[in-house]
Design a protein around this motif. Structure first.
Motif, PDB file in Angstrom:
ATOM      1  N   VAL A   4       0.829  -1.335  -0.107  1.00 38.19           N
ATOM      2  CA  VAL A   4       0.110  -0.002  -0.013  1.00 38.19           C
ATOM      3  C   VAL A   4       0.884   1.469   0.006  1.00 38.19           C
ATOM      4  O   VAL A   4       2.011   1.194   0.455  1.00 38.19           O
ATOM      5  N   VAL A   5       0.257   2.378  -0.521  1.00 40.43           N
ATOM      6  CA  VAL A   5       0.932   3.591  -0.523  1.00 40.43           C
ATOM      7  C   VAL A   5      -0.067   4.703  -0.509  1.00 40.43           C
ATOM      8  O   VAL A   5      -1.193   4.448  -0.667  1.00 40.43           O
ATOM      9  N   VAL A   6       0.164   5.840   0.342  1.00 33.85           N
ATOM     10  CA  VAL A   6      -0.630   6.926   0.435  1.00 33.85           C
ATOM     11  C   VAL A   6      -0.014   8.032  -0.657  1.00 33.85           C
ATOM     12  O   VAL A   6       1.166   8.244  -0.436  1.00 33.85           O
ATOM     13  N   LEU A   7      -0.991   8.583  -1.290  1.00 37.35           N
ATOM     14  CA  LEU A   7      -0.539   9.623  -2.231  1.00 37.35           C
ATOM     15  C   LEU A   7      -1.394  10.697  -2.078  1.00 37.35           C
ATOM     16  O   LEU A   7      -2.499  10.586  -1.704  1.00 37.35           O
ATOM     17  N   GLY A   8      -0.608  11.808  -2.475  1.00 34.28           N
ATOM     18  CA  GLY A   8      -1.406  13.128  -2.558  1.00 34.28           C
ATOM     19  C   GLY A   8      -0.929  13.893  -3.758  1.00 34.28           C
ATOM     20  O   GLY A   8       0.498  14.019  -3.915  1.00 34.28           O
ATOM     21  N   LEU A  15      -5.666  13.066   0.349  1.00 34.77           N
ATOM     22  CA  LEU A  15      -4.729  11.970   0.514  1.00 34.77           C
ATOM     23  C   LEU A  15      -5.612  10.671  -0.059  1.00 34.77           C
ATOM     24  O   LEU A  15      -6.669  10.516   0.428  1.00 34.77           O
ATOM     25  N   TRP A  16      -5.094   9.734  -0.601  1.00 35.89           N
ATOM     26  CA  TRP A  16      -5.301   8.489  -0.962  1.00 35.89           C
ATOM     27  C   TRP A  16      -4.735   7.335  -0.870  1.00 35.89           C
ATOM     28  O   TRP A  16      -3.551   7.243  -0.857  1.00 35.89           O
ATOM     29  N   LEU A  17      -5.493   6.396  -0.302  1.00 36.73           N
ATOM     30  CA  LEU A  17      -4.791   4.862  -0.066  1.00 36.73           C
ATOM     31  C   LEU A  17      -4.796   4.111  -1.011  1.00 36.73           C
ATOM     32  O   LEU A  17      -5.790   3.752  -1.407  1.00 36.73           O
ATOM     33  N   VAL A  18      -3.699   3.614  -1.874  1.00 35.57           N
ATOM     34  CA  VAL A  18      -3.584   2.789  -2.873  1.00 35.57           C
ATOM     35  C   VAL A  18      -3.075   1.419  -2.246  1.00 35.57           C
ATOM     36  O   VAL A  18      -2.038   1.324  -1.882  1.00 35.57           O
ATOM     37  N   GLY A  23      -6.248  -3.604  -5.576  1.00 35.02           N
ATOM     38  CA  GLY A  23      -6.571  -3.063  -6.683  1.00 35.02           C
ATOM     39  C   GLY A  23      -7.304  -1.973  -6.429  1.00 35.02           C
ATOM     40  O   GLY A  23      -8.253  -1.704  -7.056  1.00 35.02           O
ATOM     41  N   THR A  24      -7.348  -1.251  -5.161  1.00 34.01           N
ATOM     42  CA  THR A  24      -8.292  -0.269  -4.759  1.00 34.01           C
ATOM     43  C   THR A  24      -7.596   0.874  -4.186  1.00 34.01           C
ATOM     44  O   THR A  24      -6.422   0.997  -4.146  1.00 34.01           O
ATOM     45  N   VAL A  25      -8.654   2.201  -4.393  1.00 38.99           N
ATOM     46  CA  VAL A  25      -7.922   3.597  -4.220  1.00 38.99           C
ATOM     47  C   VAL A  25      -9.058   4.128  -3.356  1.00 38.99           C
ATOM     48  O   VAL A  25     -10.056   4.283  -3.715  1.00 38.99           O
ATOM     49  N   THR A  26      -8.802   4.292  -2.025  1.00 39.73           N
ATOM     50  CA  THR A  26      -9.701   5.093  -1.286  1.00 39.73           C
ATOM     51  C   THR A  26      -9.199   6.229  -0.433  1.00 39.73           C
ATOM     52  O   THR A  26      -7.843   6.411  -0.254  1.00 39.73           O
ATOM     53  N   PRO A  27     -10.133   7.386  -0.355  1.00 40.30           N
ATOM     54  CA  PRO A  27      -9.556   8.354   0.643  1.00 40.30           C
ATOM     55  C   PRO A  27      -9.327   8.002   1.991  1.00 40.30           C
ATOM     56  O   PRO A  27      -9.613   7.249   2.530  1.00 40.30           O
ATOM     57  N   VAL A  28      -8.294   8.934   2.304  1.00 34.97           N
ATOM     58  CA  VAL A  28      -7.735   8.696   3.963  1.00 34.97           C
ATOM     59  C   VAL A  28      -7.932  10.432   4.531  1.00 34.97           C
ATOM     60  O   VAL A  28      -7.585  11.416   3.942  1.00 34.97           O
ATOM     61  N   GLN A  29      -8.359   9.943   5.716  1.00 35.44           N
ATOM     62  CA  GLN A  29      -8.201  11.180   6.417  1.00 35.44           C
ATOM     63  C   GLN A  29      -7.609  11.208   7.864  1.00 35.44           C
ATOM     64  O   GLN A  29      -7.987  10.369   8.625  1.00 35.44           O
ATOM     65  N   SER A  35       1.401  10.288  13.029  1.00 40.64           N
ATOM     66  CA  SER A  35       2.439  10.561  12.203  1.00 40.64           C
ATOM     67  C   SER A  35       1.957  11.007  10.736  1.00 40.64           C
ATOM     68  O   SER A  35       2.633  11.774  10.423  1.00 40.64           O
ATOM     69  N   LEU A  36       1.116  10.440  10.450  1.00 38.45           N
ATOM     70  CA  LEU A  36       0.309  11.012   9.140  1.00 38.45           C
ATOM     71  C   LEU A  36      -0.022  12.053   8.962  1.00 38.45           C
ATOM     72  O   LEU A  36       0.082  13.045   8.308  1.00 38.45           O
ATOM     73  N   GLY A  37      -0.672  12.277  10.237  1.00 34.63           N
ATOM     74  CA  GLY A  37      -1.218  13.744  10.380  1.00 34.63           C
ATOM     75  C   GLY A  37       0.019  14.915  10.307  1.00 34.63           C
ATOM     76  O   GLY A  37       0.019  15.916   9.876  1.00 34.63           O
TER      77      GLY A  37
END
Length: 71
Positions: A4-8, A15-18, A23-29, A35-37
């Motif tokens: 998995v990777v987080v993209l912006g 931000l998106w979690l791939v 084979g999915t892409v979902t929004p990340v909050q 740490s991500l924040g």
């Protein structure tokens, strides 16, 4: 282990979690204290954060990638 990777994308706040395995892409909050924040705060201040990625290119369309054209 999941791949998995987080993209912006530059110029957007999203931000998106791939998940390559699913084979999915979902929004990340991200939560502000995580740490991500903290990485989001750095991003908002103009930083570019890359870890564990050795190739990434933004393109104008999927068809341009399929034809080998990179913007």
């Amino acid at each position: 282990m999941a791949q998995v990777v987080v993209l912006g994308l530059a110029g957007t706040a999203d931000l998106w979690l791939v998940d390559f395995d699913a084979g999915t892409v979902t929004p990340v909050q991200p939560s502000s204290g995580s740490s991500l924040g903290q990485a989001v705060d750095l991003r908002n201040a103009g930083a570019t954060i890359v870890k564990g990625i050795d190739f990434a290119v933004k393109a104008s369309s999927a068809s341009s990638i399929a034809s080998g054209i990179l913007d």
